[in-house]
Design a protein around this motif. Structure first.
Motif, PDB file in Angstrom:
ATOM      1  N   ARG A 163       0.784  -1.165   0.146  1.00 48.49           N
ATOM      2  CA  ARG A 163      -0.016  -0.179   0.039  1.00 48.49           C
ATOM      3  C   ARG A 163       0.973   1.190  -0.126  1.00 48.49           C
ATOM      4  O   ARG A 163       2.167   1.047   0.368  1.00 48.49           O
ATOM      5  CB  ARG A 163      -0.812   0.006   1.205  1.00 48.49           C
ATOM      6  CG  ARG A 163      -1.733  -1.187   1.318  1.00 48.49           C
ATOM      7  CD  ARG A 163      -2.640  -1.075   2.331  1.00 48.49           C
ATOM      8  NE  ARG A 163      -3.669  -0.295   2.372  1.00 48.49           N
ATOM      9  CZ  ARG A 163      -4.500  -0.065   3.626  1.00 48.49           C
ATOM     10  NH1 ARG A 163      -4.243  -0.785   4.867  1.00 48.49           N
ATOM     11  NH2 ARG A 163      -5.372   1.011   3.718  1.00 48.49           N
ATOM     12  N   ILE A 164       0.256   2.426  -0.202  1.00 43.31           N
ATOM     13  CA  ILE A 164       1.072   3.661  -0.270  1.00 43.31           C
ATOM     14  C   ILE A 164       0.489   4.523   0.952  1.00 43.31           C
ATOM     15  O   ILE A 164      -0.545   4.527   1.326  1.00 43.31           O
ATOM     16  CB  ILE A 164       0.557   4.303  -1.651  1.00 43.31           C
ATOM     17  CG1 ILE A 164       0.921   3.872  -2.755  1.00 43.31           C
ATOM     18  CG2 ILE A 164       1.210   5.602  -1.546  1.00 43.31           C
ATOM     19  CD1 ILE A 164       0.581   4.266  -4.102  1.00 43.31           C
ATOM     20  N   LEU A 165       1.368   5.117   1.607  1.00 35.64           N
ATOM     21  CA  LEU A 165       0.960   6.141   2.622  1.00 35.64           C
ATOM     22  C   LEU A 165       1.284   7.579   2.073  1.00 35.64           C
ATOM     23  O   LEU A 165       2.365   8.064   1.479  1.00 35.64           O
ATOM     24  CB  LEU A 165       2.192   5.803   3.963  1.00 35.64           C
ATOM     25  CG  LEU A 165       2.140   6.632   4.994  1.00 35.64           C
ATOM     26  CD1 LEU A 165       0.870   6.744   5.691  1.00 35.64           C
ATOM     27  CD2 LEU A 165       3.433   6.503   6.011  1.00 35.64           C
ATOM     28  N   LEU A 166       0.476   8.321   2.389  1.00 39.51           N
ATOM     29  CA  LEU A 166       0.330   9.662   2.232  1.00 39.51           C
ATOM     30  C   LEU A 166       0.497  10.576   3.302  1.00 39.51           C
ATOM     31  O   LEU A 166      -0.441  10.358   4.256  1.00 39.51           O
ATOM     32  CB  LEU A 166      -0.782  10.010   1.342  1.00 39.51           C
ATOM     33  CG  LEU A 166      -0.812  11.641   0.722  1.00 39.51           C
ATOM     34  CD1 LEU A 166      -1.638  11.647  -0.486  1.00 39.51           C
ATOM     35  CD2 LEU A 166      -1.536  12.583   1.819  1.00 39.51           C
ATOM     36  N   LEU A 167       1.473  11.211   3.567  1.00 40.91           N
ATOM     37  CA  LEU A 167       1.653  12.187   4.693  1.00 40.91           C
ATOM     38  C   LEU A 167       1.707  13.806   4.402  1.00 40.91           C
ATOM     39  O   LEU A 167       2.133  13.916   3.329  1.00 40.91           O
ATOM     40  CB  LEU A 167       2.996  11.918   5.446  1.00 40.91           C
ATOM     41  CG  LEU A 167       3.321  10.598   5.887  1.00 40.91           C
ATOM     42  CD1 LEU A 167       4.722  10.468   6.494  1.00 40.91           C
ATOM     43  CD2 LEU A 167       2.496  10.002   6.930  1.00 40.91           C
TER      44      LEU A 167
END
Length: 505
Positions: free
Chosen positions: A248-252
């Motif tokens: 998955r991708i983490l967006l901060l």
């Protein structure tokens, strides 16, 4: 000046002072350097964001102090050849680039005769330090939570995944806020089409300011009319690290202590980080309780109305008589009782959230008891209605994700109206409409009811980690999010030796 930096410091200073007119929080400090104090320089910074430049341990202090006693003819040579060797110092070619760096919390250093600005990194804006996660409590596992600084948050994830295949891609959103957004993903695990789709969505809008990750979430979700979240929010770095390893991708987002994980499906919102740390029997029981809590939150109040108003024959005689006795003296129909108490409890819940500190919990508990008891004694509602509403509220709190429990609390009122007017047929109609909506919902191309509705995908074994969690040693495959050729995440050393180099790990 058209944005280019002049070698004449007078022109640079005039441009800077004009652009920073009426900006009293900026410090513009001219100085003279060199043995004979003939070389003019200019330091520009935001007062609170930059350390005192005369301190010996600051980067800009070291730079200035080093040139303080140098011969004038050597200063320019030092800056051109060796000045950039100092830690966290970078040249800037244009005023726009320089101002963007300064507004991010750095200092700018201009030198007469040098047609570039020097960005000197400093402490930056004030931020909360790393503290314990408050919204996602766990009994086992890390207690660290995200902060308001995006680079600190990415460092907390990097601390847990010490692999150069963990990529951090930065973007700037907001024409005026210039908010830094970071995308974290494993280069060999993430699906390329997923990453491309997310970047296209981020580039598809122009906005004045992005002050929280919630703004990005609302602008990038495809099914924006749905009450169900298509992004999973979390404040736990350990959970983010585990999900990145699943593809998955983490967006901060800067200024936000919440990370956004995507894609996100129904099953993800009912799992917590410590599910991987505890034994499978306990975890399976806890997940069953959470799924039951979802159903009770959605259906309990509406089903109570449907049964007591239209289908009393399904209840035992003693229970019917008990309900009838409890309702004696109540002047309102059952649907108004339920709606009154549900709205009252939601109001108390909201008041508990907004009240400061320990008062919030006190308001929630005491307020609920007082309102319920007073309503029963005044014959406004029956005691059974208080029990029904209290159980519904308790089950909504058992759902781990606040963003996921909110749509069920909202739909609960729809089921109350359907159950109170159409009986069980209304409840079935509501279930049909809800299930149809969820079945058609997708998060970045992944069916929302995965793993229950994604068994057509080749090699997908995610159903082993859904309501029931099998023993950890048998969870050898990644979920549907990862690439097809990177499904295996756990194997024994003996099988590893049989594999060729460049396998799935």
């Amino acid at each position: 000046m058209k944005g280019d930096i002049s070698p004449h410091i007078e022109e640079n200073e005039a441009y800077i002072r004009k652009r920073l007119e009426n900006c009293d929080d900026f410090i513009i400090r001219p100085m003279l350097l060199g043995e004979e104090k003939k070389i003019r320089c200019l330091v520009v910074y935001i007062e609170v964001a930059v350390s005192n430049m005369v301190l010996e341990d600051s980067v800009i202090g070291k730079l200035v102090n080093h040139m303080w006693e140098m011969p004038a003819e050597e200063i320019l040579e030092f800056v051109r050849d060796n000045g950039m060797g100092i830690s966290d110092v970078q040249p800037m070619d244009s005023m726009n680039q320089a101002f963007a760096s300064m507004l991010a919390g750095n200092a700018l250093f201009f030198l007469d005769g040098y047609a570039r600005a020097i960005k000197v990194s400093s402490k930056g804006y004030p931020n909360l330090s790393v503290s314990e996660a408050t919204r996602e409590k766990v009994l086992r596992g890390s207690k660290e939570g995200f902060t308001d600084a995006v680079k600190t948050n990415s460092a907390l994830v990097r601390k847990r995944i010490r692999d150069t295949r963990l990529k951090v891609k930065q973007k700037t959103l907001g024409n005026r806020s210039q908010t830094l957004v970071q995308l974290l993903y494993m280069e060999d695990l993430v699906r390329p089409e997923l990453l491309e789709d997310l970047e296209n969505r981020l580039d598809s809008f122009v906005i004045d300011g992005v002050l929280d990750s919630g703004v990005v979430e609302q602008l990038t979700e495809s099914n924006w009319l749905s009450p169900f979240p298509q992004f999973q929010t979390t404040e736990r770095p350990d959970k983010c690290a585990a999900e990145i390893l699943n593809g998955r991708i983490l967006l901060l987002c800067d200024h936000s202590p919440m990370g956004i994980l995507l894609p996100a499906v129904f099953n993800d919102f009912l799992q917590v980080s410590e599910d991987s740390y505890n034994r499978f029997e306990i975890v399976s029981l806890q997940r069953i309780i959470r799924y039951c809590a979802v159903l009770i939150t959605l259906l309990f109040s509406g089903t109570y109305l449907a049964v007591t108003n239209f289908h009393t024959q399904v209840l035992p005689t003693n229970l019917i008589l008990s309900f009838s006795e409890a309702r004696q003296g109540v002047p309102f129909p059952g649907i108004l009782e339920i709606l009154f108490m549900e709205i009252a409890f939601e109001t108390i819940r909201e008041a508990g959230i907004r009240m400061p500190g320990p008062l919030g919990g006190t308001i929630g508990i005491v307020g609920g008891l007082i309102v319920g008891q007073a309503a029963v004694e005044a014959n406004l509602v029956s005691p059974i209605v208080v029990v029904v509403v209290a159980v519904t509220a308790l089950c909504s709190l058992a759902i781990p994700s606040e963003s996921f429990s909110a749509p069920f609390r909202l739909l609960k009122f729809g089921f109350i109206l359907l159950g109170g007017t159409l009986g069980v047929f209304g409840i079935l109609l509501g279930l049909y409409l809800t299930a149809s909506h969820l079945a058609g919902l997708k998060s970045f191309g992944i069916p929302y009811l995965s793993p229950f509705a994604a068994k057509t995908h080749a090699g997908y074994c995610g159903e082993r980690d859904s309501i029931i969690r099998i023993p950890f040693r048998f969870l050898t495959r990644r979920p549907i999010y990862a690439r097809e050729n990177q499904k295996v995440k756990l194997r024994t050393k003996e099988s590893q030796k049989k594999k060729q180099k460049g396998g799935s790990l």
